[in-house]
Motif scaffolding. Structure first.
Motif, PDB file in Angstrom:
ATOM      1  N   UNK A  62       6.143  -0.395  -8.377  1.00  0.00           N
ATOM      2  CA  UNK A  62       6.948   0.478  -7.178  1.00  0.00           C
ATOM      3  C   UNK A  62       7.580   1.443  -6.676  1.00  0.00           C
ATOM      4  N   UNK A  63       6.900   1.681  -7.532  1.00  0.00           N
ATOM      5  CA  UNK A  63       6.968   3.725  -7.605  1.00  0.00           C
ATOM      6  C   UNK A  63       5.348   3.891  -6.560  1.00  0.00           C
ATOM      7  N   UNK A  64       4.603   3.262  -7.881  1.00  0.00           N
ATOM      8  CA  UNK A  64       3.565   3.984  -6.696  1.00  0.00           C
ATOM      9  C   UNK A  64       3.011   3.239  -5.101  1.00  0.00           C
ATOM     10  N   UNK A  65       3.744   1.619  -5.240  1.00  0.00           N
ATOM     11  CA  UNK A  65       2.716   1.171  -3.987  1.00  0.00           C
ATOM     12  C   UNK A  65       4.061   2.301  -2.893  1.00  0.00           C
ATOM     13  N   UNK A  66       5.677   2.672  -3.324  1.00  0.00           N
ATOM     14  CA  UNK A  66       6.180   3.282  -2.483  1.00  0.00           C
ATOM     15  C   UNK A  66       5.562   5.189  -2.176  1.00  0.00           C
ATOM     16  N   UNK A  67       5.390   5.414  -3.165  1.00  0.00           N
ATOM     17  CA  UNK A  67       4.367   6.732  -3.336  1.00  0.00           C
ATOM     18  C   UNK A  67       2.933   6.286  -2.157  1.00  0.00           C
ATOM     19  N   UNK A  68       2.420   5.466  -2.084  1.00  0.00           N
ATOM     20  CA  UNK A  68       1.240   5.110  -1.605  1.00  0.00           C
ATOM     21  C   UNK A  68       0.998   5.513   0.108  1.00  0.00           C
ATOM     22  N   UNK A  69       2.568   3.933   0.662  1.00  0.00           N
ATOM     23  CA  UNK A  69       2.898   3.883   1.475  1.00  0.00           C
ATOM     24  C   UNK A  69       3.346   5.468   1.793  1.00  0.00           C
ATOM     25  N   UNK A  70       3.744   5.916   1.170  1.00  0.00           N
ATOM     26  CA  UNK A  70       4.611   7.474   2.320  1.00  0.00           C
ATOM     27  C   UNK A  70       3.279   8.455   1.907  1.00  0.00           C
ATOM     28  N   UNK A  71       2.407   8.313   0.893  1.00  0.00           N
ATOM     29  CA  UNK A  71       1.353   9.181   1.880  1.00  0.00           C
ATOM     30  C   UNK A  71       0.295   8.994   2.984  1.00  0.00           C
ATOM     31  N   UNK A  72       0.351   7.391   2.806  1.00  0.00           N
ATOM     32  CA  UNK A  72      -0.351   7.039   3.818  1.00  0.00           C
ATOM     33  C   UNK A  72       0.108   7.112   5.743  1.00  0.00           C
ATOM     34  N   UNK A  73       1.084   7.093   5.048  1.00  0.00           N
ATOM     35  CA  UNK A  73       1.963   7.681   6.872  1.00  0.00           C
ATOM     36  C   UNK A  73       1.924   8.895   6.457  1.00  0.00           C
ATOM     37  N   UNK A  74       2.106   9.457   5.637  1.00  0.00           N
ATOM     38  CA  UNK A  74       1.457  11.373   6.222  1.00  0.00           C
ATOM     39  C   UNK A  74       0.172  11.598   6.483  1.00  0.00           C
ATOM     40  N   UNK A  75      -0.638  10.938   5.619  1.00  0.00           N
ATOM     41  CA  UNK A  75      -2.065  11.218   6.265  1.00  0.00           C
ATOM     42  C   UNK A  75      -2.151  10.588   7.902  1.00  0.00           C
ATOM     43  N   UNK A  76      -1.685   9.390   8.183  1.00  0.00           N
ATOM     44  CA  UNK A  76      -1.679   9.158   9.877  1.00  0.00           C
ATOM     45  C   UNK A  76      -1.101   9.226  10.794  1.00  0.00           C
ATOM     46  N   UNK A  77      -0.351  10.890  10.281  1.00  0.00           N
ATOM     47  CA  UNK A  77       1.222  11.491  11.076  1.00  0.00           C
ATOM     48  C   UNK A  77      -0.093  12.474  11.462  1.00  0.00           C
ATOM     49  N   UNK A  78      -0.975  12.757  10.805  1.00  0.00           N
ATOM     50  CA  UNK A  78      -2.080  14.846  10.812  1.00  0.00           C
ATOM     51  C   UNK A  78      -3.667  13.859  11.235  1.00  0.00           C
ATOM     52  N   UNK A  79      -3.657  12.638  10.452  1.00  0.00           N
ATOM     53  CA  UNK A  79      -4.829  12.325  11.534  1.00  0.00           C
ATOM     54  C   UNK A  79      -4.258  12.408  13.404  1.00  0.00           C
TER      55      UNK A  79
END
Length: 326
Positions: A275-292
């Protein structure tokens, strides 16, 4: 020989025409600079098309081409094979889908000849941005060669794939770890950073093309696992991030990793780790999307200006630079 460049090939047909054109041009420039270039090609499970292109390249008069045909192996096994098969005191790599510059190679050889053991370069990344299903455009981002600071260079890979090094350093710290599929260059460079100071070049090393076939895609769960392995080996606990638990545990134990502190094992593959990995992955992808999205909003007007040929007009008005911004 003065410089060896090593290329590992596997199912590279779509990139070979551009690659060979650039290699021939760069090789000619290096020869004019008075240096002898040795191109080492390690062809993994080569197709007939790859063999035909390679055999034509071997006939170039401007530099030496050595070819080894092998069954499929990891990238870093091919790199080690290429280093062992080369004779030059200065070594670098040329990925088939990237472009290197003659100026960077010549400068890297000169810096190493003067006594530095590892050289890194400014470089560009070109990636395709997408808006919806119809609009696509390529964005070039320039990265400067940051001043060398050991802590930074033992945490992340700097300079992408364009680094060059002295054979002396390779013999001192050992070969690339062939367990890795993605982060073997980072692992080796971290070892090197613990051993010697790096030197920044001033000329661009080349252009890295980011596309869907790159092993280092952020969607590949192995990327974070391999990064973590590097940090765990050096007990850099603060740099370890959540990763796919079963893959993380398998890689660490199967590659001979030492026993970890209990809290680190719990973090990586204990209760709640998935669950920690999936949450981290989701947060990282959201961050990447905002940057993109931010980058696209800045890039689209520039793309439209270049597309319509109005940059000179807007430059005279002081609205944009005469050249495209990175």
């Amino acid at each position: 020989m003065d410089v060896a460049l090593i290329t590992s090939l596997y199912r590279s047909e779509r990139y070979l025409a551009r690659y060979t054109a650039h290699v021939l041009d760069v090789g000619t420039q290096i020869k004019k600079a008075g240096l002898e270039l040795e191109l080492i090609i390690v062809a993994n499970d080569a197709s007939d098309e790859e063999r035909a292109v390679i055999e034509r390249l071997v006939r170039t008069p401007d530099f030496t081409v050595r070819v080894t045909y092998v069954e499929r192996e990891t990238l870093y096994a091919s790199w080690n094979r290429g280093v062992r098969g080369s004779s030059a005191p200065v070594i670098g790599f040329w990925n088939v889908d990237d472009v290197r510059t003659a100026e960077g190679i010549i400068e890297g050889q000169r810096i190493i000849q003067q006594g530095c053991l590892y050289v890194y370069f400014p470089a560009d990344i070109v990636r395709t941005e997408k808006i919806g299903k119809l609009l696509r455009f390529k964005r070039r981002i320039h990265y400067e060669a940051l001043p060398y600071e050991r802590t930074r260079f033992t945490q992340t890979m700097q300079g992408m794939s364009f680094f060059m090094f002295a054979r002396e350093l390779y013999e001192r710290i050992g070969p690339f770890d062939e367990h890795f599929q993605i982060a073997g260059d980072m692992e080796w460079s971290v070892r090197a950073a613990h051993d010697t100071d790096f030197c920044a070049a001033t000329h661009d090393g080349g252009t890295f093309f980011l596309h869907g076939e790159n092993l280092s895609s952020i969607n590949n769960p192995r990327l974070q696992v391999e990064d973590n392995v590097v940090h765990l080996r050096w007990k850099a606990w603060e740099n370890v991030r959540p990763a796919k638990p079963d893959l993380m545990r398998a890689c660490w134990t199967e590659w001979g990793g030492a026993a970890l502190p209990e809290e680190m094992e719990q973090k990586l593959w204990g209760e709640g780790a998935f669950e920690r990995w999936k949450n981290w992955q989701h947060a990282y992808r959201r961050h990447r999307l905002r940057v993109q999205i931010s980058e696209i909003l800045r890039a689209v007007p520039r793309w439209m200006i270049d597309r319509t040929g109005t940059r000179p007009l807007f430059a005279r008005l002081g609205i944009v630079h005469s050249k495209g911004e990175h």
